[in-house]
Design a protein around this motif. Structure first.
Motif, short mmCIF file in Angstrom:
data_model
loop_
_atom_site.label_atom_id
_atom_site.label_comp_id
_atom_site.label_asym_id
_atom_site.label_seq_id
_atom_site.Cartn_x
_atom_site.Cartn_y
_atom_site.Cartn_z
N PHE A 1 0.83 -1.21 0.00
CA PHE A 1 0.00 0.00 0.00
C PHE A 1 0.87 1.27 0.00
O PHE A 1 0.59 2.25 -0.71
CB PHE A 1 -0.93 -0.02 1.22
CG PHE A 1 -1.76 1.21 1.36
CD1 PHE A 1 -2.88 1.44 0.54
CD2 PHE A 1 -1.41 2.18 2.30
CE1 PHE A 1 -3.60 2.60 0.67
CE2 PHE A 1 -2.15 3.34 2.41
CZ PHE A 1 -3.26 3.55 1.61
N THR A 2 1.92 1.21 0.81
CA THR A 2 2.81 2.38 0.92
C THR A 2 3.50 2.66 -0.40
O THR A 2 3.60 3.82 -0.86
CB THR A 2 3.86 2.16 2.01
OG1 THR A 2 3.20 1.91 3.26
CG2 THR A 2 4.78 3.38 2.15
N LEU A 3 3.98 1.62 -1.07
CA LEU A 3 4.66 1.79 -2.35
C LEU A 3 3.72 2.38 -3.42
O LEU A 3 4.10 3.27 -4.20
CB LEU A 3 5.24 0.46 -2.83
CG LEU A 3 6.45 -0.05 -2.04
CD1 LEU A 3 6.83 -1.47 -2.51
CD2 LEU A 3 7.64 0.89 -2.22
N ILE A 4 2.49 1.85 -3.41
CA ILE A 4 1.53 2.34 -4.40
C ILE A 4 1.19 3.80 -4.15
O ILE A 4 1.13 4.63 -5.06
CB ILE A 4 0.25 1.47 -4.38
CG1 ILE A 4 0.56 0.07 -4.90
CG2 ILE A 4 -0.85 2.10 -5.22
CD1 ILE A 4 -0.57 -0.93 -4.70
N SER A 5 0.99 4.15 -2.85
CA SER A 5 0.67 5.55 -2.50
C SER A 5 1.81 6.49 -2.88
O SER A 5 1.59 7.59 -3.41
CB SER A 5 0.39 5.67 -0.99
OG SER A 5 -0.71 4.89 -0.63
N LEU A 6 3.06 6.07 -2.61
CA LEU A 6 4.22 6.88 -2.93
C LEU A 6 4.33 7.10 -4.44
O LEU A 6 4.64 8.21 -4.91
CB LEU A 6 5.49 6.23 -2.40
CG LEU A 6 6.79 7.00 -2.61
CD1 LEU A 6 6.73 8.37 -1.92
CD2 LEU A 6 8.00 6.22 -2.09
N ALA A 7 4.06 6.03 -5.20
CA ALA A 7 4.12 6.14 -6.66
C ALA A 7 3.09 7.15 -7.17
O ALA A 7 3.39 7.99 -8.03
CB ALA A 7 3.88 4.77 -7.29
N PHE A 8 1.87 7.08 -6.60
CA PHE A 8 0.84 8.03 -7.02
C PHE A 8 1.22 9.47 -6.66
O PHE A 8 0.99 10.42 -7.40
CB PHE A 8 -0.52 7.68 -6.37
CG PHE A 8 -1.31 6.68 -7.16
CD1 PHE A 8 -1.83 7.01 -8.42
CD2 PHE A 8 -1.55 5.40 -6.67
CE1 PHE A 8 -2.56 6.09 -9.14
CE2 PHE A 8 -2.26 4.48 -7.40
CZ PHE A 8 -2.77 4.82 -8.64
N PHE A 9 1.85 9.66 -5.45
CA PHE A 9 2.25 11.00 -5.00
C PHE A 9 3.31 11.59 -5.93
O PHE A 9 3.21 12.76 -6.36
CB PHE A 9 2.77 10.89 -3.57
CG PHE A 9 3.26 12.20 -3.03
CD1 PHE A 9 2.37 13.22 -2.68
CD2 PHE A 9 4.62 12.43 -2.88
CE1 PHE A 9 2.84 14.42 -2.19
CE2 PHE A 9 5.09 13.65 -2.40
CZ PHE A 9 4.19 14.65 -2.04
N ILE A 10 4.32 10.78 -6.25
CA ILE A 10 5.40 11.26 -7.14
C ILE A 10 4.84 11.59 -8.52
O ILE A 10 5.17 12.63 -9.12
CB ILE A 10 6.53 10.23 -7.23
CG1 ILE A 10 7.24 10.11 -5.87
CG2 ILE A 10 7.54 10.60 -8.32
CD1 ILE A 10 8.23 8.97 -5.80
N PHE A 11 3.99 10.70 -9.02
CA PHE A 11 3.38 10.94 -10.32
C PHE A 11 2.56 12.24 -10.32
O PHE A 11 2.56 13.01 -11.27
CB PHE A 11 2.50 9.74 -10.69
CG PHE A 11 1.78 9.93 -12.01
CD1 PHE A 11 2.47 9.74 -13.21
CD2 PHE A 11 0.44 10.29 -12.04
CE1 PHE A 11 1.80 9.92 -14.42
CE2 PHE A 11 -0.21 10.48 -13.24
CZ PHE A 11 0.46 10.29 -14.44
#
Length: 325
Positions: free
Chosen positions: A29-39
């Motif tokens: 979940f954390t990795l997916i959230s971080l990816a969305f934030f950076i994007f």
């Protein structure tokens, strides 16, 4: 309710339930959230840079800047037309007006010189169109300076023209006796035979033979310096001070029509032909003085003679005959 997942265990030859690991879920979940934030950050920066979305204030400022840029281009075009018109006046000023009045031309580098100080336009830095603004300001300053220089030059030319007009009105420019009143131009400037001694003697004027009482005219504007008979040989004579170093003299008159200190204009009657003083017959002896030296009056008849009349008088004046005084 979430679905239960199973896997086949070959050791026990049976299906077993897959147990989820909470840590793994949290990590995913954390990795997916971080990816969305950076994007999201990169997307926002991209959108801001390509100006797809501007605020109303930004759009208004953009329109205003474009309007200012257009106005600057229009001003530069107008200045270009003014520079061309001014250059035409400057060319006439240098090549015609100043030449005619014998004034030195104004050099181009003096007319179009800029202004001193390397920091003169630093206050215009920092704007979107700083270079255009600075260039326009420099052109405007130089144009104003050229206009000031040209204005001063035209004032100088006007003064020279006024002086020239006064000068042309003052210097002797006509015959002292009119052609229709002349019997003949009896003797000119140069070596002549003296009527009394018969010796060869230099004659410093021109003798105009006419009847006693014939009007004698002032040959230029001036002030009567003398009107008397106290100069040896001249008899009743008049001297006019024209200024600029010029004096005209009229001798052997029968009487005067002026007095000392009186202002006269070219063409005024100042006296009348006579036979007074050292004279052999009625005539007007006429002299022109420049800076204290007597010069040939033939050089000053441009105001009253045609070309044909001037040629005839020039021919008569060069004859080495006998003078009348």
């Amino acid at each position: 309710m979430s679905k239960v997942k199973y896997y086949y265990d070959q050791d026990s030859l049976s299906y077993k339930k897959i147990e989820s690991k909470r840590g793994k879920k949290l990590r995913d979940f954390t990795l997916i959230s971080l990816a969305f934030f950076i994007f999201g950050i990169f997307g926002a920066l991209f959108l801001l840079n390509i100006n797809l979305f501007n605020t109303p204030k930004e759009l208004s400022l953009e329109r205003e800047n474009k309007q200012y840029e257009l106005q600057l281009k229009i001003i530069n075009k107008k200045m270009e037309l003014m520079e061309d018109a001014l250059a035409h006046v400057e060319e006439k000023d240098n090549s015609i007006y100043r030449v005619y009045f014998e004034a030195d031309p104004i050099p181009d580098d003096q007319r179009k010189a800029g202004f001193g100080g390397i920091n003169r336009y630093d206050n215009l830095d920092g704007y979107e169109n700083s270079e255009i603004i600075k260039t326009t300001e420099k052109r405007l300053d130089i144009l104003k300076k050229r206009i000031v220089i040209q204005s001063k030059s035209l004032n100088e030319i006007k003064k020279l023209a006024d002086d020239k007009e006064k000068f042309l009105a003052k210097i002797p420019a006509i015959q002292p006796v009119r052609n229709d009143n002349l019997k003949r131009m009896a003797s000119g400037y140069g070596w002549r035979s003296d009527p009394f001694t018969k010796a060869r003697k230099f004659h410093y004027g021109m003798d105009f033979s006419a009847k006693t009482g014939t009007p004698v005219y002032a040959t230029g504007d001036g002030v009567i310096a003398r009107a008397d008979n106290r100069s040896s040989g001249y008899g009743n004579h008049i001297r006019i001070n024209h200024g600029y170093g010029y004096i005209s003299l009229y001798a052997h008159l029968s009487k005067y029509n002026v007095r000392k200190g009186q202002h006269v204009k070219r063409g005024d009657i100042i006296g009348y032909v006579g036979n007074t003083g050292r004279s052999r017959g009625p005539h007007c002896h006429y002299e022109v003085w420049k800076d204290g030296e007597r010069i040939n009056p033939m050089n000053f008849y441009y105001g009253s003679l045609t070309e044909k009349e001037f040629d005839a008088m020039l021919k008569a004046s060069t004859l080495e005959n006998q003078s009348l005084d």
